[in-house]
Design a protein around this motif. Structure first.
Motif, PDB file in Angstrom:
ATOM      1  N   LEU A 197      35.867  28.861  48.545  1.00 44.64           N
ATOM      2  CA  LEU A 197      35.745  30.482  48.461  1.00 44.64           C
ATOM      3  C   LEU A 197      35.592  31.194  49.658  1.00 44.64           C
ATOM      4  CD1 LEU A 197      33.577  30.295  45.081  1.00 44.64           C
ATOM      5  CD2 LEU A 197      35.864  30.464  45.257  1.00 44.64           C
ATOM      6  N   ASN A 198      34.677  30.653  50.649  1.00 37.01           N
ATOM      7  CA  ASN A 198      34.655  31.336  51.952  1.00 37.01           C
ATOM      8  C   ASN A 198      36.068  31.580  52.581  1.00 37.01           C
ATOM      9  OD1 ASN A 198      31.677  32.050  51.893  1.00 37.01           O
ATOM     10  ND2 ASN A 198      31.235  29.970  52.758  1.00 37.01           N
ATOM     11  N   ALA A 235      38.392  33.645  50.791  1.00 43.32           N
ATOM     12  CA  ALA A 235      38.048  35.385  51.070  1.00 43.32           C
ATOM     13  C   ALA A 235      38.550  35.560  52.436  1.00 43.32           C
ATOM     14  CB  ALA A 235      36.580  35.408  50.932  1.00 43.32           C
ATOM     15  N   LYS A 236      38.620  34.590  53.509  1.00 41.32           N
ATOM     16  CA  LYS A 236      39.078  34.962  55.077  1.00 41.32           C
ATOM     17  C   LYS A 236      40.380  34.774  55.081  1.00 41.32           C
ATOM     18  CE  LYS A 236      34.542  33.696  56.923  1.00 41.32           C
ATOM     19  NZ  LYS A 236      33.894  32.561  57.522  1.00 41.32           N
ATOM     20  N   VAL A 250      27.949  31.757  45.611  1.00 38.61           N
ATOM     21  CA  VAL A 250      28.514  32.402  46.807  1.00 38.61           C
ATOM     22  C   VAL A 250      27.604  32.677  47.809  1.00 38.61           C
ATOM     23  CG1 VAL A 250      30.380  33.816  45.556  1.00 38.61           C
ATOM     24  CG2 VAL A 250      28.081  34.728  45.749  1.00 38.61           C
ATOM     25  N   VAL A 265      26.755  37.621  51.649  1.00 40.40           N
ATOM     26  CA  VAL A 265      27.959  37.344  50.930  1.00 40.40           C
ATOM     27  C   VAL A 265      29.038  38.251  51.493  1.00 40.40           C
ATOM     28  CG1 VAL A 265      29.267  37.925  48.715  1.00 40.40           C
ATOM     29  CG2 VAL A 265      26.900  36.860  48.863  1.00 40.40           C
ATOM     30  N   ARG A 316      30.568  37.330  54.948  1.00 43.03           N
ATOM     31  CA  ARG A 316      31.370  36.301  54.583  1.00 43.03           C
ATOM     32  C   ARG A 316      32.842  36.281  53.917  1.00 43.03           C
ATOM     33  NH1 ARG A 316      29.303  33.014  51.653  1.00 43.03           N
ATOM     34  NH2 ARG A 316      27.238  33.963  51.301  1.00 43.03           N
ATOM     35  N   MET A 317      32.624  37.412  52.890  1.00 46.94           N
ATOM     36  CA  MET A 317      33.540  37.517  51.993  1.00 46.94           C
ATOM     37  C   MET A 317      34.238  38.633  51.938  1.00 46.94           C
ATOM     38  SD  MET A 317      32.172  35.138  48.591  1.00 46.94           S
ATOM     39  CE  MET A 317      32.137  33.304  49.000  1.00 46.94           C
ATOM     40  N   ALA A 368      36.514  40.329  49.368  1.00 45.75           N
ATOM     41  CA  ALA A 368      36.637  39.419  48.345  1.00 45.75           C
ATOM     42  C   ALA A 368      35.462  39.267  47.559  1.00 45.75           C
ATOM     43  CB  ALA A 368      37.248  38.402  48.781  1.00 45.75           C
ATOM     44  N   SER A 369      34.286  39.683  47.877  1.00 53.19           N
ATOM     45  CA  SER A 369      32.970  39.325  47.305  1.00 53.19           C
ATOM     46  C   SER A 369      32.950  39.284  45.934  1.00 53.19           C
ATOM     47  CB  SER A 369      31.645  40.193  47.833  1.00 53.19           C
ATOM     48  OG  SER A 369      31.623  40.044  49.165  1.00 53.19           O
ATOM     49  N   MET A 412      35.153  36.709  44.142  1.00 50.28           N
ATOM     50  CA  MET A 412      34.835  35.080  44.462  1.00 50.28           C
ATOM     51  C   MET A 412      33.427  35.048  43.618  1.00 50.28           C
ATOM     52  SD  MET A 412      37.010  33.868  46.370  1.00 50.28           S
ATOM     53  CE  MET A 412      38.166  34.500  47.159  1.00 50.28           C
ATOM     54  N   TRP A 419      42.768  41.954  46.052  1.00 49.38           N
ATOM     55  CA  TRP A 419      41.459  41.328  45.461  1.00 49.38           C
ATOM     56  C   TRP A 419      41.013  41.685  44.195  1.00 49.38           C
ATOM     57  CZ3 TRP A 419      41.130  37.413  48.638  1.00 49.38           C
ATOM     58  CH2 TRP A 419      41.294  37.643  49.987  1.00 49.38           C
TER      59      TRP A 419
END
Length: 479
Positions: free
Chosen positions: A284-285, A288-289, A318, A330, A333-334, A337-338, A341, A472
């Protein structure tokens, strides 16, 4: 929670009449759900199908950092669909080699001037006594009130157990040095290949140590009425210990066992009920990236299907205490897209996790060895988790326990569009999402009228029409 079917019936009636109801109105329904009796029914597989688990970091949850400050908020957690509270370690922390900073170049509190040392509270995982309460959090009576309040609200409580090591103040160090791993010079050592210098590695070749460890775990079940354990680094402890311990623990009470591990063998037979979806979290991380693609997502799903049995439960998340403190929030890292995800952790088979502060849009890395806290303002994430919690409780199509809903990745005409179908007991749900930071279009394959759950409105789809999704953007569609 006996009144929950009434909520489900009400929602189904609304959907069938195609009447719109706001998320706020749905939330108010959740607030009226009450446990009719303080006698909590035994934990069971059926209850876990709709469960959300909450990780409570007592030290950082409030400015007071006490059991009492957390206990008063427990009734709110059922608004989020929480059925299990996992308490991070509640035991006393060793003074000897008490850590002040983490990492390879970590320092002990004693490395700092004396006037500064008191602010370093150490790691929760450097336990000095498995049968006592950390006075930093309150008294045993305060702990009992927390458990009672949770049970009265239909929520189970599991303790974070640390079986791999103890702090350097533990009585076993002095009285039973043979309980620990030692080097050639006969010195007790910290866990090999780690920087966990504030703890001493336990020797599982010693059968007497195993018996005492099991007895200490049984104490919390029989004396304090807890409902199970989350076992720290469970994969670093020999599997045959769990084969020895867990059946003994289950003789005392129906319990829920969570392994901080990924190893499928820990879920075999009657061992752990749930393991960590570590690979899923890292994926998931990366999604998102935009470092990985939906092809990698499909590969992950196939691997889970091959590695685990159909009734194995994985915990989807997450964030948690390690991720937040060491790898970032969150949002860090995301990013944008948080939300999608987070929604995926509910749509995927398994059980979603909420970490303390996540529900309040936690926007900083909580300190690990010192006191910290966060403001409790109910913003976007609270509303999101509340909506997802209602869905988790009321729609069989996202059952995630030992009898989960079916799961299928549907084909799409766009490599950036994810489409998932889940179904159980006549309930069907479709999750469609744009896993990219650009607008994406998709040739629609859905036909008919659906409830767009998050927008709380009905939508009509026609064959072969083109639909566009913003960066997203996602939809949870209920047929």
């Amino acid at each position: 929670m006996k009144k929950l079917p009434v909520l489900l019936l009400a929602i189904v009636m609304v959907f069938s009449c195609k009447q719109e109801k706001s998320a706020k109105q749905v939330s108010s329904k959740v607030e009226t759900v009450e446990t009719e009796t303080a006698q909590l029914e035994p934990i069971s597989d059926s209850i876990m199908e709709t469960a959300v688990i909450y990780e409570a970091n007592i030290r950082q949850y409030s400015p007071e950092g006490t059991f009492d400050a957390f206990t008063k908020d427990i009734p709110q957690l059922k608004q989020l669909g929480v059925k299990v509270i996992w308490l991070m370690p509640v035991f006393p922390i060793s003074e000897t080699k008490r850590k002040a900073t983490g990492g390879e170049n970590s320092k002990f509190a004693s490395d700092f001037p004396e006037e500064e040392q008191s602010k370093y509270l150490g790691s929760y995982y450097a336990v000095s006594d498995f049968t006592k309460i950390n006075p930093e959090f309150g008294t045993i009576e305060d702990f009992r009130e927390l458990v009672a309040q949770a049970h009265e609200n239909g929520i189970y409580v599991i303790l974070d157990w640390v079986p791999n090591h103890t702090g350097w103040d533990h009585t076993w160090i002095k009285n039973h040095p043979d309980y620990y791993t030692q080097n050639e010079a006969g010195e007790i050592i910290h866990p090999k290949d780690t920087d966990w210098t504030d703890v001493a590695d336990l020797n599982y070749d010693n059968q007497d140590m195993r018996k005492e460890m099991i007895a200490d775990m049984e104490y919390w079940i029989t004396n304090e009425n807890i409902d199970g354990f989350r076992c720290d680094v469970a994969g670093s402890v020999p599997t045959d210990f769990w084969e020895q311990a867990i059946p003994e623990l289950r003789k005392q009470k129906d319990i829920f066992m969570l392994a901080e591990a990924w190893e499928p063998e820990l879920l075999k037979g009657n061992l752990f009920d749930m393991a960590y979806a570590w690979d899923g979290h890292h994926l998931l991380n990366s999604l998102a990236k935009q470092e990985k693609s939906l092809k990698d997502f499909k590969t992950y799903i196939d691997k889970v299907s091959n590695d685990y049995e159909a009734n194995d439960i994985l915990m989807n998340f997450v964030t948690n205490h390690d991720e937040n403190s060491w790898n970032g929030t969150v949002k860090e890292r995301m990013g944008k897209a948080s939300e999608v995800m987070t929604a995926l952790t509910y749509v995927l088979p398994g059980m979603p996790l909420i970490y303390s502060g996540q529900e309040y849009d936690l926007d900083h890395r909580l300190k690990f060895f010192e006191k910290d806290s966060f403001p409790k303002n109910k913003g976007n994430t609270w509303k999101l988790l509340e909506q997802l919690g209602v869905l988790k409780q009321t729609n069989d199509a996202i059952n995630g326990g030992k009898n989960p809903a079916s799961f299928k990745i549907l084909e799409t005409s766009n490599v950036n569009i994810l489409k998932i179908e889940r179904e159980k007991n006549g309930k069907k749900l479709v999750f469609i999402a744009n896993i990219s930071d650009a607008v994406q279009t998709e040739k629609n394959t859905l036909v008919g009228t659906f409830l767009d759950y998050m927008a709380d409105k009905t939508v009509d789809f026609k064959a072969d029409e083109t639909i566009a999704l913003q960066p997203w953007e996602y939809k949870i569609l209920i047929k």
